[in-house]
Design a protein around this motif. Structure first.
Motif: not given
Length: 250
Positions: A53-55, A39-44, A89-93
């Motif tokens: 946010a955004g970090t 959930g890297e792009r979730g609003e806070v 080991g693949r990572r999904y953003r």
């Protein structure tokens, strides 16, 4: 029975299926969860956590939030998609999204190259299939065809999870939130306090008010979901019998 829930982001598991997960666990079923992204792009939610946010720190924080929610729901087996044994080991953003109209999301215009939606579908299917085999699931549960409200990551996970269930010979059932969509309905309103307790762990993304309602980080308010339906996929013949069996539990 062993049931594997597949969700796109931390908090989706509680928002969409928290009551069902808690009920299945207390009914004696073995429930696992696979989360596709962090959930890297979730609003806070505006307030003390706004600095996240955004970090990169938001990713770590949301991992902790998810762990807390799963403890409340009773889920003891969890992995992120791509992390062994749910891949190699693949990572999904998080792919992000944009609102097309009220209640309907669509693809973001700036999804990153390593986002879930940019990944090769067969790779996603293979990693989900690896998790299904690891937990020896009988039934795979994920989103309906529209992903609930159109979020591209949800839609991708629907297609990939269905394909993974077919590949592994397991049943697949889609979560629906309208009795008119068919399937078996689970009325779990008595589990509202449990769901709200789990939701409070996702404080960066939402506010649970304790009165059966919640407010998302973007300001949208809605009722806490407790009752849901499971719609067996005809492409996976075992699903119908498995869902009927669950409906008879308890």
């Amino acid at each position: 029975m062993k049931i594997a829930f597949i969700h796109a982001h931390p908090d989706d598991e509680t928002l969409a299926t928290g009551a069902l997960i808690a009920w299945l666990v207390t009914s004696g079923h073995e429930v696992s969860l696979l989360t596709a992204t962090r959930g890297e792009r979730g609003e806070v939610v505006p307030g003390p956590l706004s600095h996240l946010a955004g970090t990169p720190a938001l990713e770590t924080h949301r991992e902790g939030e998810l762990a807390g929610a799963l403890k409340v729901l009773g889920v003891s087996r969890h992995a992120f998609l791509g992390d062994p044994p749910a891949g190699s080991g693949r990572r999904y953003r998080d792919s992000g999204m944009r609102w097309i109209r009220e209640g309907l999301a669509g693809p973001a215009e700036d999804a990153e190259p390593d986002s879930l939606c940019a990944a090769d579908l067969d790779d996603v299917v293979a990693d989900i299939a690896s998790w299904i085999r690891t937990v020896d699931a009988d039934l795979v549960v994920s989103y309906h065809t529209d992903g609930g409200y159109g979020h591209p990551d949800h839609v991708r996970i629907h297609h990939a999870s269905l394909a993974a269930a077919q590949r592994t010979g397991k049943g697949f059932a889609a979560v629906v939130h309208d009795p008119g969509d068919g399937g078996r309905w689970f009325d779990l309103r008595d589990l509202q306090p449990t769901v709200e307790e789990a939701l409070r762990h996702h404080a960066s993304q939402l506010t649970a008010h304790g009165d059966g309602t919640l407010t998302h980080s973007g300001g949208q308010s809605e009722a806490v979901t407790t009752s849901v339906g499971l719609l067996p996929a005809p492409e996976t013949p075992p699903a119908a019998g498995l869902v009927d069996s669950l409906a008879g539990t308890g």
